[in-house]
Write an enzyme that holds these catalytic residues in place. Structure first.
Site, PDB file in Angstrom:
ATOM      1  N   ASP A 156      86.557  13.580  81.359  1.00 54.68           N
ATOM      2  CA  ASP A 156      86.717  14.995  81.738  1.00 54.68           C
ATOM      3  C   ASP A 156      87.079  15.908  80.580  1.00 54.68           C
ATOM      4  O   ASP A 156      87.046  17.132  80.743  1.00 54.68           O
ATOM      5  CB  ASP A 156      87.798  15.104  82.822  1.00 54.68           C
ATOM      6  CG  ASP A 156      87.326  14.452  84.119  1.00 54.68           C
ATOM      7  OD1 ASP A 156      88.017  13.569  84.624  1.00 54.68           O
ATOM      8  OD2 ASP A 156      86.215  14.813  84.563  1.00 54.68           O
ATOM      9  N   HIS A 187      93.945   7.201  81.154  1.00 55.28           N
ATOM     10  CA  HIS A 187      93.071   6.553  82.130  1.00 55.28           C
ATOM     11  C   HIS A 187      93.744   5.263  82.600  1.00 55.28           C
ATOM     12  O   HIS A 187      94.398   4.581  81.821  1.00 55.28           O
ATOM     13  CB  HIS A 187      91.705   6.216  81.501  1.00 55.28           C
ATOM     14  CG  HIS A 187      90.642   5.990  82.531  1.00 55.28           C
ATOM     15  ND1 HIS A 187      90.443   4.780  83.128  1.00 55.28           N
ATOM     16  CD2 HIS A 187      89.751   6.840  83.091  1.00 55.28           C
ATOM     17  CE1 HIS A 187      89.466   4.880  84.006  1.00 55.28           C
ATOM     18  NE2 HIS A 187      89.021   6.118  84.007  1.00 55.28           N
TER      19      HIS A 187
HETATM   20  C1  SDX Z   1      88.917  10.296  86.285  1.00 55.53           C
HETATM   21  O1  SDX Z   1      89.628   5.671  87.820  1.00 55.53           O
HETATM   22  C2  SDX Z   1      88.616   6.181  87.233  1.00 55.53           C
HETATM   23  O2  SDX Z   1      87.758   5.490  86.718  1.00 55.53           O
HETATM   24  C3  SDX Z   1      88.569   7.701  87.256  1.00 55.53           C
HETATM   25  C4  SDX Z   1      87.428   8.314  86.494  1.00 55.53           C
HETATM   26  C5  SDX Z   1      86.100   7.999  87.139  1.00 55.53           C
HETATM   27  O3  SDX Z   1      85.086   8.068  86.445  1.00 55.53           O
HETATM   28  O4  SDX Z   1      86.097   7.836  88.383  1.00 55.53           O
HETATM   29  O5  SDX Z   1      87.416   7.841  85.155  1.00 55.53           O
HETATM   30  C6  SDX Z   1      87.543   9.836  86.507  1.00 55.53           C
HETATM   31  O6  SDX Z   1      89.622  10.508  87.235  1.00 55.53           O
HETATM   32  C7  SDX Z   1      89.417  10.432  84.886  1.00 55.53           C
HETATM   33  C8  SDX Z   1      90.914  10.857  84.838  1.00 55.53           C
HETATM   34  C9  SDX Z   1      90.986  12.363  85.001  1.00 55.53           C
HETATM   35  N1  SDX Z   1      92.389  12.791  85.207  1.00 55.53           N
HETATM   36  C10 SDX Z   1      93.054  13.400  84.201  1.00 55.53           C
HETATM   37  O7  SDX Z   1      92.584  13.616  83.084  1.00 55.53           O
HETATM   38  C11 SDX Z   1      94.461  13.850  84.591  1.00 55.53           C
HETATM   39  C12 SDX Z   1      95.430  13.518  83.456  1.00 55.53           C
HETATM   40  N2  SDX Z   1      95.533  12.094  83.360  1.00 55.53           N
HETATM   41  C13 SDX Z   1      96.692  11.453  83.971  1.00 55.53           C
HETATM   42  O8  SDX Z   1      97.070  12.064  85.191  1.00 55.53           O
HETATM   43  C14 SDX Z   1      96.609   9.949  84.005  1.00 55.53           C
HETATM   44  O9  SDX Z   1      96.275   9.537  82.746  1.00 55.53           O
HETATM   45  C15 SDX Z   1      95.683   9.270  84.997  1.00 55.53           C
HETATM   46  C16 SDX Z   1      95.927   9.711  86.393  1.00 55.53           C
HETATM   47  C17 SDX Z   1      94.256   9.498  84.649  1.00 55.53           C
HETATM   48  C18 SDX Z   1      95.951   7.772  84.926  1.00 55.53           C
HETATM   49  O10 SDX Z   1      97.284   7.621  85.169  1.00 55.53           O
HETATM   50  P1  SDX Z   1      97.914   6.181  85.402  1.00 55.53           P
HETATM   51  O11 SDX Z   1      97.042   5.080  84.977  1.00 55.53           O
HETATM   52  O12 SDX Z   1      98.421   6.152  86.785  1.00 55.53           O
HETATM   53  O13 SDX Z   1      99.014   6.192  84.350  1.00 55.53           O
HETATM   54  P2  SDX Z   1     100.485   6.530  84.697  1.00 55.53           P
HETATM   55  O14 SDX Z   1     100.516   7.759  85.523  1.00 55.53           O
HETATM   56  O15 SDX Z   1     101.140   5.283  85.197  1.00 55.53           O
HETATM   57  O16 SDX Z   1     101.047   6.911  83.262  1.00 55.53           O
HETATM   58  C19 SDX Z   1     101.461   5.891  82.379  1.00 55.53           C
HETATM   59  C20 SDX Z   1     102.328   6.654  81.400  1.00 55.53           C
HETATM   60  C21 SDX Z   1     103.357   7.549  82.084  1.00 55.53           C
HETATM   61  O17 SDX Z   1     104.448   7.691  81.187  1.00 55.53           O
HETATM   62  P3  SDX Z   1     105.756   6.761  81.488  1.00 55.53           P
HETATM   63  O18 SDX Z   1     106.356   7.251  82.798  1.00 55.53           O
HETATM   64  O19 SDX Z   1     105.292   5.312  81.536  1.00 55.53           O
HETATM   65  O20 SDX Z   1     106.661   7.040  80.281  1.00 55.53           O
HETATM   66  O21 SDX Z   1     101.495   7.523  80.615  1.00 55.53           O
HETATM   67  C22 SDX Z   1     101.874   8.879  80.875  1.00 55.53           C
HETATM   68  C23 SDX Z   1     102.663   8.880  82.162  1.00 55.53           C
HETATM   69  O22 SDX Z   1     103.574   9.966  82.169  1.00 55.53           O
HETATM   70  N3  SDX Z   1     100.630   9.639  81.002  1.00 55.53           N
HETATM   71  C24 SDX Z   1     100.462  10.866  80.534  1.00 55.53           C
HETATM   72  C25 SDX Z   1      99.132  11.191  80.805  1.00 55.53           C
HETATM   73  N4  SDX Z   1      98.541  10.169  81.438  1.00 55.53           N
HETATM   74  C26 SDX Z   1      99.482   9.205  81.568  1.00 55.53           C
HETATM   75  N5  SDX Z   1     101.315  11.716  79.919  1.00 55.53           N
HETATM   76  C27 SDX Z   1     100.799  12.926  79.569  1.00 55.53           C
HETATM   77  N6  SDX Z   1      99.507  13.305  79.772  1.00 55.53           N
HETATM   78  C28 SDX Z   1      98.662  12.468  80.401  1.00 55.53           C
HETATM   79  N7  SDX Z   1      97.407  12.830  80.632  1.00 55.53           N
END
Ligand code: SDX
Length: 392
Positions: free
Chosen positions: A326, A269
């Protein structure tokens, strides 16, 4: 300060705003609507009351909530001419695309005097009530079944379940515990500060677009698999483990593989760097709903195992990756009987009060202006026009 703008190299303006609607503390996993902890609302409130709280800023008196219920009932029908729209969508259309189109189309059927406070109240209630009816209609029409009309004797959530599942050959039996589970599900989704879809609503609304089309933009943004579409993607991920024998460890390793675009859906998140407080409540609800229905769901066992393995993994620990709203929500919806394709629609119905509250706060702010993010230009300096015959 309002409009605090920090410019990102990626041309994105991560603009922030001043708001008194929802408070989040990502380090401590705190979520409060108008100051009230989400845990208390999940235990004591209803979705209808929480919607009133978010939009009007106060918990309603008995008289106010009774009037709100009457208005929700009065506006629960969808114009009969709109039913024809459903028939023109291909049967396999995704219900989020249908919902976004239908909500925007409401503007063609209802007047919209954005400068009249009373008109806004009616438009808000109309949206809250009709979006629920429209969602159930899209499900019935996708199956070629007769549409079920809302009933004045049923609560907001019971009405939705009845419109979804009642049938002439198998009348739907209202189970108050299942209705309560849906109430809590929607309370947990009702608002979440400046997330992607809420930001879309604020940006579109800042141009003084009518509320229907503004909400339609929010629905479109929520559809994304990185946002509200994740609940549907989680079930796909868990089902792969169940059906194709992929192991939990393989899913965790795949999520860590930088060469693989796969992300562990339902994990991570932007704000929460600890357990999403909504996921904690949702996880408990899985057990409550499944035991009430005398069901077991192998996907719940897989989800719990996946969580256990991931939370012990260094990569997940270092990146502060925990279950978000989720991760378990799809299992609750499956138990209630909601088809997977409707999961993000369920999220949209829940988030509607939050979008409306945030939109209203934005347009009521006398200092608010049309959103106009800036950029850091990293393209070529001034260049000359080259006639086509001289280009290689
Ligand atoms: C919702 O914003 C909100 O409040 C949203 C929400 C709401 O109520 O409105 O809470 C609802 O959208 C919840 C999120 C649902 N999405 C998912 O579950 C999809 C999987 N999650 C990821 O795509 C990710 O965690 C996000 C999109 C939710 C958040 O991503 P960020 O904050 O942009 O983090 P990032 O992409 O910059 O990642 C930081 C690091 C990265 O690694 P590095 O490149 O730094 O080494 O963490 C890793 C990412 O690769 N990472 C993950 C991951 N989430 C982040 N790696 C593997 N699996 C994951 N789920």
């Amino acid at each position: 300060r309002t409009g605090l703008i920090t410019l990102d190299p990626g041309f994105v303006n991560t603009g922030s705003c001043k708001s008194d609607i929802t408070f989040m503390n990502g380090e401590k996993g705190i979520l409060r609507y108008r100051g009230i902890p989400i845990e208390e609302l999940a235990e004591h409130s209803s979705f209808r009351e929480t919607a009133f709280l978010l939009i009007r800023g106060i918990l309603p008196t008995q008289k106010q909530i009774n009037r709100f219920s009457v208005l929700l009932n009065d506006h629960s029908l969808v114009h009969e001419d709109m039913r024809d729209f459903y028939g023109n969508f291909p049967r396999a259309s995704h219900p989020m695309g249908i919902l976004s189109s239908m909500v925007s189309a409401l503007r063609s059927f209802y007047p919209y005097l954005e400068d009249v406070e009373e008109e806004i109240d009616i438009t808000v209630t109309r949206l809250l009530s009709k979006v629920r009816t429209m969602a159930a209609m899209s499900y019935k029409m996708s199956r070629g079944h007769r549409v079920v009309y809302p009933r004045p004797d049923l609560s907001y959530c019971a009405n939705f379940l009845n419109m979804m599942f009642d049938s002439p050959v198998k009348p739907y039996e209202i189970d108050e515990e299942i209705v309560r589970a849906l109430d809590v599900f929607w309370i947990l989704h009702a608002d979440h500060e400046q997330n992607c879809s809420t930001s879309a609503v604020r940006i579109v609304g800042s141009a003084m677009v009518n509320l229907y089309s503004t909400i339609s933009a929010g629905i479109a943004a929520l559809w994304g698999p990185l946002h509200g579409g994740a609940n549907q993607a989680v079930i796909g991920m868990l089902s792969e483990i169940l059906k194709e024998g992929t192991t939990v460890k393989q899913i965790v390793e795949r999520a860590k593989d930088k060469n693989n675009p796969f992300r562990m859906f339902g994990f991570g998140h932007r704000v929460y760097k600890t357990y999403d407080p909504r996921a904690k409540i949702m996880k408990k609800m899985c057990d409550i709903v499944l035991s009430r229905l005398k069901l077991s769901d192998p996907l719940l066992d897989i989800a719990k195992e996946l969580e256990e393995v991931a939370l012990k993994d260094d990569y997940f620990i270092e990146h502060n990756l925990y279950p978000n709203v989720d991760f378990y929500s799809g299992i609750v919806l499956r138990a209630i009987g909601i088809p997977t394709k409707m999961f993000t629609v369920m999220f949209a119905i829940g988030r509607l009060p939050g979008w409306i509250a945030q939109w209203k706060e934005s347009i009521d702010d006398p200092s608010s202006k049309i959103s106009r993010p800036r950029q850091i230009y990293i393209g070529p300096r001034q260049t000359k026009y080259v006639p086509i015959e001289e280009r290689e």
